[in-house]
Design a protein around this motif. Structure first.
Motif, PDB file in Angstrom:
ATOM      1  N   ALA A   2      12.365 -28.947  41.180  1.00  0.00           N
ATOM      2  CA  ALA A   2      12.597 -28.359  39.870  1.00  0.00           C
ATOM      3  C   ALA A   2      11.484 -28.782  38.937  1.00  0.00           C
ATOM      4  CB  ALA A   2      13.947 -28.828  39.329  1.00  0.00           C
ATOM      5  N   LEU A   3      10.920 -27.811  38.274  1.00  0.00           N
ATOM      6  CA  LEU A   3       9.805 -28.095  37.367  1.00  0.00           C
ATOM      7  C   LEU A   3      10.264 -27.981  35.922  1.00  0.00           C
ATOM      8  CD1 LEU A   3       6.999 -26.012  39.110  1.00  0.00           C
ATOM      9  CD2 LEU A   3       7.307 -28.491  39.180  1.00  0.00           C
ATOM     10  N   THR A   4       9.762 -28.884  35.105  1.00  0.00           N
ATOM     11  CA  THR A   4      10.056 -28.825  33.686  1.00  0.00           C
ATOM     12  C   THR A   4       8.962 -28.037  33.005  1.00  0.00           C
ATOM     13  OG1 THR A   4       8.816 -30.826  33.136  1.00  0.00           O
ATOM     14  CG2 THR A   4      11.134 -31.118  33.825  1.00  0.00           C
ATOM     15  N   GLU A   7       5.753 -29.975  32.911  1.00  0.00           N
ATOM     16  CA  GLU A   7       5.062 -30.037  34.206  1.00  0.00           C
ATOM     17  C   GLU A   7       4.320 -28.734  34.491  1.00  0.00           C
ATOM     18  OE1 GLU A   7       7.970 -33.053  36.719  1.00  0.00           O
ATOM     19  OE2 GLU A   7       8.403 -30.925  36.722  1.00  0.00           O
ATOM     20  N   ASP A  31       8.069 -22.483  43.221  1.00  0.00           N
ATOM     21  CA  ASP A  31       8.721 -23.602  42.516  1.00  0.00           C
ATOM     22  C   ASP A  31       9.175 -23.177  41.115  1.00  0.00           C
ATOM     23  OD1 ASP A  31       8.448 -25.292  44.628  1.00  0.00           O
ATOM     24  OD2 ASP A  31       6.713 -26.389  43.812  1.00  0.00           O
ATOM     25  N   VAL A  32       8.308 -22.435  40.407  1.00  0.00           N
ATOM     26  CA  VAL A  32       8.655 -21.958  39.057  1.00  0.00           C
ATOM     27  C   VAL A  32       9.844 -21.012  39.136  1.00  0.00           C
ATOM     28  CG1 VAL A  32       7.861 -20.540  37.114  1.00  0.00           C
ATOM     29  CG2 VAL A  32       6.356 -22.290  38.081  1.00  0.00           C
ATOM     30  N   SER A  35      12.977 -23.070  39.762  1.00  0.00           N
ATOM     31  CA  SER A  35      13.376 -23.772  38.529  1.00  0.00           C
ATOM     32  C   SER A  35      13.981 -22.793  37.533  1.00  0.00           C
ATOM     33  CB  SER A  35      12.164 -24.454  37.886  1.00  0.00           C
ATOM     34  OG  SER A  35      11.707 -25.507  38.674  1.00  0.00           O
ATOM     35  N   ASP A  38      17.437 -21.887  38.631  1.00  0.00           N
ATOM     36  CA  ASP A  38      18.398 -22.955  38.317  1.00  0.00           C
ATOM     37  C   ASP A  38      18.780 -22.921  36.830  1.00  0.00           C
ATOM     38  OD1 ASP A  38      18.386 -23.835  40.919  1.00  0.00           O
ATOM     39  OD2 ASP A  38      17.004 -25.521  40.562  1.00  0.00           O
ATOM     40  N   VAL A  39      17.773 -22.773  35.987  1.00  0.00           N
ATOM     41  CA  VAL A  39      18.023 -22.726  34.536  1.00  0.00           C
ATOM     42  C   VAL A  39      18.850 -21.489  34.197  1.00  0.00           C
ATOM     43  CG1 VAL A  39      16.920 -22.441  32.290  1.00  0.00           C
ATOM     44  CG2 VAL A  39      15.992 -24.082  33.922  1.00  0.00           C
TER      45      VAL A  39
END
Length: 155
Positions: A2-4, A7, A31-32, A35, A38-39
């Motif tokens: 998970a990327l913030t 990041e 990855d983006v 993430s 998920d968000v």
């Protein structure tokens, strides 16, 4: 992974002959996307939770209104019952007083009747006594006993 957002902003992609390398960009994009997915899912879950809480809030407000109405009705009914009980108690007391006065009147009337009857009986006994005393010497002992008994009754 998970990327913030921080990041993602600091990511450095490998450069190739004609720009960025395709494999590393695809990996980062994957990855983006994960993430973001998920968000997105978490945001949808939170929206569902907000909707459920709003529905619960509406239901609780309706229940509160119903409880307030019930409480007001119960208070009103209790007040009416107290007033009715007070009126009934006043009626019972008034009836008891009236009955007591009637009993007292009847008792006085009965007393007067008995006193009148007593006076009449005493008068009759006196008259009988006088008759016996006038009867004379003929049965003196019997007359004396009767006379003594009558005198005792008159007193």
């Amino acid at each position: 992974m998970a990327l913030t957002p921080v990041e993602i902003r600091h990511l450095r992609l490998d450069r190739g002959f004609r720009g960025y390398r395709r494999a590393s960009v695809d990996l980062i994009l994957e990855d983006v996307a994960a993430s973001f997915e998920d968000v997105w899912r978490h945001c949808a879950d939170l929206a569902d939770r907000v909707e459920q809480l709003e529905a619960d809030l509406i239901r609780h407000k309706e229940l509160e209104g119903l409880l307030r109405t019930t409480l007001v009705s119960a208070e009103s009914a209790a007040q009416q019952l107290r007033e009715q009980a007070r009126r009934e108690a006043e009626t019972v007391v008034a009836e008891a007083h009236a009955e007591a006065r009637a009993v007292a009147r009847r008792a006085r009337a009965e007393k007067e009747r008995l006193e009148t009857e007593l006076r009449r009986i005493r008068s009759l006994l006196r008259a009988a006594l006088e008759s016996l005393e006038e009867a004379g010497e003929d049965g003196r002992e019997t007359v004396g006993e009767a006379t003594g008994e009558i005198r005792r009754l008159i007193s």
